[in-house]
Write a protein that holds these residues in place. Structure first.
Motif, PDB file in Angstrom:
ATOM      1  N   MET A 225      58.599  47.879  39.532  1.00  0.00           N
ATOM      2  CA  MET A 225      58.794  46.936  40.734  1.00  0.00           C
ATOM      3  C   MET A 225      57.605  46.115  41.129  1.00  0.00           C
ATOM      4  O   MET A 225      57.752  44.949  41.629  1.00  0.00           O
ATOM      5  N   LEU A 226      56.355  46.953  41.100  1.00  0.00           N
ATOM      6  CA  LEU A 226      55.256  46.054  41.272  1.00  0.00           C
ATOM      7  C   LEU A 226      54.968  44.941  40.574  1.00  0.00           C
ATOM      8  O   LEU A 226      54.236  43.792  40.891  1.00  0.00           O
ATOM      9  N   GLU A 227      55.327  45.107  39.369  1.00  0.00           N
ATOM     10  CA  GLU A 227      55.071  44.038  38.210  1.00  0.00           C
ATOM     11  C   GLU A 227      55.888  42.905  38.817  1.00  0.00           C
ATOM     12  O   GLU A 227      55.528  41.751  38.792  1.00  0.00           O
ATOM     13  N   HIS A 228      57.064  42.910  39.096  1.00  0.00           N
ATOM     14  CA  HIS A 228      57.994  41.840  39.648  1.00  0.00           C
ATOM     15  C   HIS A 228      57.359  41.246  40.924  1.00  0.00           C
ATOM     16  O   HIS A 228      57.531  40.153  41.077  1.00  0.00           O
ATOM     17  N   ALA A 229      56.691  42.280  41.781  1.00  0.00           N
ATOM     18  CA  ALA A 229      56.064  41.793  42.648  1.00  0.00           C
ATOM     19  C   ALA A 229      55.025  41.020  42.530  1.00  0.00           C
ATOM     20  O   ALA A 229      54.754  39.973  43.286  1.00  0.00           O
ATOM     21  N   PHE A 230      54.115  41.214  41.812  1.00  0.00           N
ATOM     22  CA  PHE A 230      53.168  40.375  41.189  1.00  0.00           C
ATOM     23  C   PHE A 230      53.327  39.117  40.842  1.00  0.00           C
ATOM     24  O   PHE A 230      52.849  37.896  41.305  1.00  0.00           O
ATOM     25  N   TYR A 231      54.449  38.646  39.999  1.00  0.00           N
ATOM     26  CA  TYR A 231      55.191  37.388  40.017  1.00  0.00           C
ATOM     27  C   TYR A 231      55.466  36.627  41.012  1.00  0.00           C
ATOM     28  O   TYR A 231      55.253  35.630  41.412  1.00  0.00           O
ATOM     29  N   ALA A 232      56.083  37.562  42.179  1.00  0.00           N
ATOM     30  CA  ALA A 232      56.436  36.821  43.457  1.00  0.00           C
ATOM     31  C   ALA A 232      55.325  36.562  44.495  1.00  0.00           C
ATOM     32  O   ALA A 232      55.516  35.411  44.876  1.00  0.00           O
ATOM     33  N   ASP A 233      54.368  37.218  44.511  1.00  0.00           N
ATOM     34  CA  ASP A 233      53.292  37.074  45.410  1.00  0.00           C
ATOM     35  C   ASP A 233      52.265  38.139  45.173  1.00  0.00           C
ATOM     36  O   ASP A 233      52.392  39.233  45.633  1.00  0.00           O
ATOM     37  N   ALA A 273      48.792  44.435  34.559  1.00  0.00           N
ATOM     38  CA  ALA A 273      48.298  44.297  33.518  1.00  0.00           C
ATOM     39  C   ALA A 273      49.688  43.670  32.682  1.00  0.00           C
ATOM     40  O   ALA A 273      49.442  42.612  31.715  1.00  0.00           O
ATOM     41  N   GLY A 274      50.834  44.101  32.864  1.00  0.00           N
ATOM     42  CA  GLY A 274      51.964  43.497  32.249  1.00  0.00           C
ATOM     43  C   GLY A 274      52.297  42.145  32.689  1.00  0.00           C
ATOM     44  O   GLY A 274      52.626  41.290  32.014  1.00  0.00           O
ATOM     45  N   ALA A 275      51.829  41.817  33.935  1.00  0.00           N
ATOM     46  CA  ALA A 275      51.927  40.621  34.559  1.00  0.00           C
ATOM     47  C   ALA A 275      51.007  39.406  33.951  1.00  0.00           C
ATOM     48  O   ALA A 275      51.432  38.146  33.831  1.00  0.00           O
ATOM     49  N   VAL A 276      49.867  39.678  33.571  1.00  0.00           N
ATOM     50  CA  VAL A 276      49.043  38.990  33.060  1.00  0.00           C
ATOM     51  C   VAL A 276      49.219  38.638  31.234  1.00  0.00           C
ATOM     52  O   VAL A 276      48.449  37.840  30.925  1.00  0.00           O
ATOM     53  N   SER A 277      50.036  39.556  30.765  1.00  0.00           N
ATOM     54  CA  SER A 277      50.242  39.457  29.450  1.00  0.00           C
ATOM     55  C   SER A 277      50.836  38.118  28.873  1.00  0.00           C
ATOM     56  O   SER A 277      51.680  37.729  29.806  1.00  0.00           O
ATOM     57  N   ASP A 278      50.129  37.674  28.000  1.00  0.00           N
ATOM     58  CA  ASP A 278      50.838  36.215  27.414  1.00  0.00           C
ATOM     59  C   ASP A 278      52.073  36.469  26.574  1.00  0.00           C
ATOM     60  O   ASP A 278      52.846  35.412  26.226  1.00  0.00           O
ATOM     61  N   HIS A 279      52.508  37.925  26.150  1.00  0.00           N
ATOM     62  CA  HIS A 279      53.477  37.904  25.058  1.00  0.00           C
ATOM     63  C   HIS A 279      54.826  38.761  25.900  1.00  0.00           C
ATOM     64  O   HIS A 279      55.673  38.731  24.960  1.00  0.00           O
ATOM     65  N   TYR A 280      54.544  39.465  26.713  1.00  0.00           N
ATOM     66  CA  TYR A 280      55.610  40.161  27.060  1.00  0.00           C
ATOM     67  C   TYR A 280      56.223  40.114  28.522  1.00  0.00           C
ATOM     68  O   TYR A 280      55.210  39.745  29.511  1.00  0.00           O
ATOM     69  N   TRP A 281      57.278  39.870  28.886  1.00  0.00           N
ATOM     70  CA  TRP A 281      57.907  39.697  30.189  1.00  0.00           C
ATOM     71  C   TRP A 281      58.877  40.760  30.471  1.00  0.00           C
ATOM     72  O   TRP A 281      59.379  41.354  29.348  1.00  0.00           O
ATOM     73  N   PRO A 282      59.279  41.164  31.549  1.00  0.00           N
ATOM     74  CA  PRO A 282      60.046  42.123  31.953  1.00  0.00           C
ATOM     75  C   PRO A 282      61.648  41.962  31.449  1.00  0.00           C
ATOM     76  O   PRO A 282      61.984  40.631  31.365  1.00  0.00           O
ATOM     77  N   PRO A 322      37.949  49.878  26.778  1.00  0.00           N
ATOM     78  CA  PRO A 322      36.720  49.039  25.963  1.00  0.00           C
ATOM     79  C   PRO A 322      35.471  48.716  26.652  1.00  0.00           C
ATOM     80  O   PRO A 322      35.815  48.303  28.251  1.00  0.00           O
ATOM     81  N   GLN A 323      34.391  48.267  26.432  1.00  0.00           N
ATOM     82  CA  GLN A 323      33.145  48.060  27.214  1.00  0.00           C
ATOM     83  C   GLN A 323      33.461  46.923  27.965  1.00  0.00           C
ATOM     84  O   GLN A 323      33.071  46.601  29.134  1.00  0.00           O
ATOM     85  N   ASP A 324      33.865  45.704  27.471  1.00  0.00           N
ATOM     86  CA  ASP A 324      34.045  44.460  27.892  1.00  0.00           C
ATOM     87  C   ASP A 324      35.608  44.219  28.190  1.00  0.00           C
ATOM     88  O   ASP A 324      36.289  43.509  27.644  1.00  0.00           O
ATOM     89  N   TRP A 325      36.046  45.160  28.953  1.00  0.00           N
ATOM     90  CA  TRP A 325      37.641  45.124  29.040  1.00  0.00           C
ATOM     91  C   TRP A 325      38.305  43.942  29.875  1.00  0.00           C
ATOM     92  O   TRP A 325      37.602  43.489  30.690  1.00  0.00           O
ATOM     93  N   GLU A 326      39.434  43.840  29.469  1.00  0.00           N
ATOM     94  CA  GLU A 326      40.278  42.841  30.217  1.00  0.00           C
ATOM     95  C   GLU A 326      41.475  43.300  31.000  1.00  0.00           C
ATOM     96  O   GLU A 326      42.015  44.417  30.625  1.00  0.00           O
ATOM     97  N   LEU A 327      41.972  42.698  31.791  1.00  0.00           N
ATOM     98  CA  LEU A 327      43.372  43.297  32.425  1.00  0.00           C
ATOM     99  C   LEU A 327      44.228  43.657  31.394  1.00  0.00           C
ATOM    100  O   LEU A 327      45.018  44.624  31.836  1.00  0.00           O
ATOM    101  N   THR A 328      44.482  43.002  30.455  1.00  0.00           N
ATOM    102  CA  THR A 328      45.385  43.443  29.740  1.00  0.00           C
ATOM    103  C   THR A 328      45.190  44.861  28.919  1.00  0.00           C
ATOM    104  O   THR A 328      46.082  45.352  28.465  1.00  0.00           O
TER     105      THR A 328
END
Length: 332
Positions: A225-233, A273-282, A322-328
């Motif tokens: 639900m939160l992931e969908h909410a990130f796309y919305a606002d 993390a799911g929202a910023v992924s370039d490869h996966y969508w709900p 990881p040391q230089d971690w990204e949100l993904t």
């Protein structure tokens, strides 16, 4: 808690793994499970270890033929016949017949109701959600996941085109009524709640507060639900994410693997993390590539990213990254 894909029958240890796997060509009723379970609308059934045969219902075929030709007048009758046939199969414990009817007709009914709603507007869908509201029956009506699917699609379309205030409050209240009644093992109903996040910020209904409440008993379906909410606002969504993580009354022991436990904060951070992924969508709502259909493009704003990074530090989660971690890297 394990999570089974309703399309292909695979079982995953997290909802994220379920969300990321690809079975887009499978029909949602081709289950291949053994033992006791619940059907898609929560009624008990015994699943066999063979694929159910598709069931042909002449009356339903005739009604749907009329809707396929562009007329939607027979759609209420078609939905009523489908509901009645499933109710009859459920009452007689004919689980194979129940599955066969779903396999033959559910996806088409989703498509026809969605087309009718797009052609004639929200009032078409509003009529159905009133007719098959959870309050109208002791258990969820058998068409519940169909209505959830179409409601979720139109939450997304309407939010993107006209803003959240254009989503009719009666449909928001319908999804909320399902949320308050759903049980812990009604996975198909729970997944249909994921697009509820698109209602965040609705001026006439506090969806964020309801999702916060949901986290106290259904943490596994709160993250999607939160992931969908990130796309919305994303700003309102990160506000909600912070509130839930800081809510000390919410405690869940989450098993990522049998020997590994993760905190609810770590689990919920999978949402952005799911929202910023370039490869996966709900993949919910099912049978619809909404991000392609609507040309959705998402980019996390810098201030929101910094707030998420602050949450990671506050919760002492950096040692697992990881040391230089990204949100993904927060994806589970």
């Amino acid at each position: 808690m394990s999570h089974e894909c309703d399309d292909c029958g695979q079982v995953f240890d997290t909802l994220t793994r379920l969300r990321l796997h690809d079975c887009s060509t499978a029909d949602s009723s081709d289950r291949n499970t053994v033992g006791s379970s619940e059907n898609e609308d929560g009624t008990p059934s015994e699943w066999t270890n063979r694929r159910p045969e598709a069931v042909e219902l002449e009356a339903l075929d005739e009604l749907l033929a009329n809707t396929t030709d562009g007329g939607f007048d027979t759609l209420p009758q078609a939905m009523a016949v489908y509901e009645s046939e499933l109710e009859s199969a459920s009452e007689s414990d004919a689980s194979d017949r129940y599955s066969g009817i779903r396999r033959a007709y559910r996806r088409q009914l989703v498509s026809e109701l969605d087309e009718a709603t797009r052609a004639e507007g929200w009032p078409v869908l509003e009529e159905f959600v009133r007719a098959y509201h959870p309050d109208t029956a002791e258990d969820f009506p058998h068409v519940t996941t169909i209505l959830q699917n179409v409601t979720g699609r139109n939450f997304i379309r309407t939010r993107l085109a006209d803003g959240v205030e254009a989503i009719p409050v009666v449909t928001v209240e319908y999804i909320e009524a399902i949320r308050t009644e759903v049980g812990g093992y009604q996975d198909n109903i729970l997944e249909g709640l994921h697009p509820y996040g698109w209602g965040i910020g609705h001026p006439d209904f506090d969806v964020a507060e309801r999702i916060h409440e949901h986290a106290s008993s259904h943490i596994f379906s709160t993250s999607p639900m939160l992931e969908h909410a990130f796309y919305a606002d994303q700003h309102t969504a990160v506000d909600l994410l912070e509130r839930i993580i800081h809510d000390e009354s919410i405690h869940h022991e989450i098993a990522r693997r049998p020997s590994e436990k993760i905190t609810e904060a770590r689990y919920l951070l999978d949402a952005p993390a799911g929202a910023v992924s370039d490869h996966y969508w709900p993949t919910i709502p099912r049978y619809w590539d909404w991000h392609d259909d609507l040309a959705v493009d998402f980019e996390l704003e810098d201030d929101v990213e910094q707030r998420i990074r602050s949450l990671v530090r506050e919760e002492s989660l950096e040692n697992d990254l990881p040391q230089d971690w990204e949100l993904t890297d927060l994806t589970l």
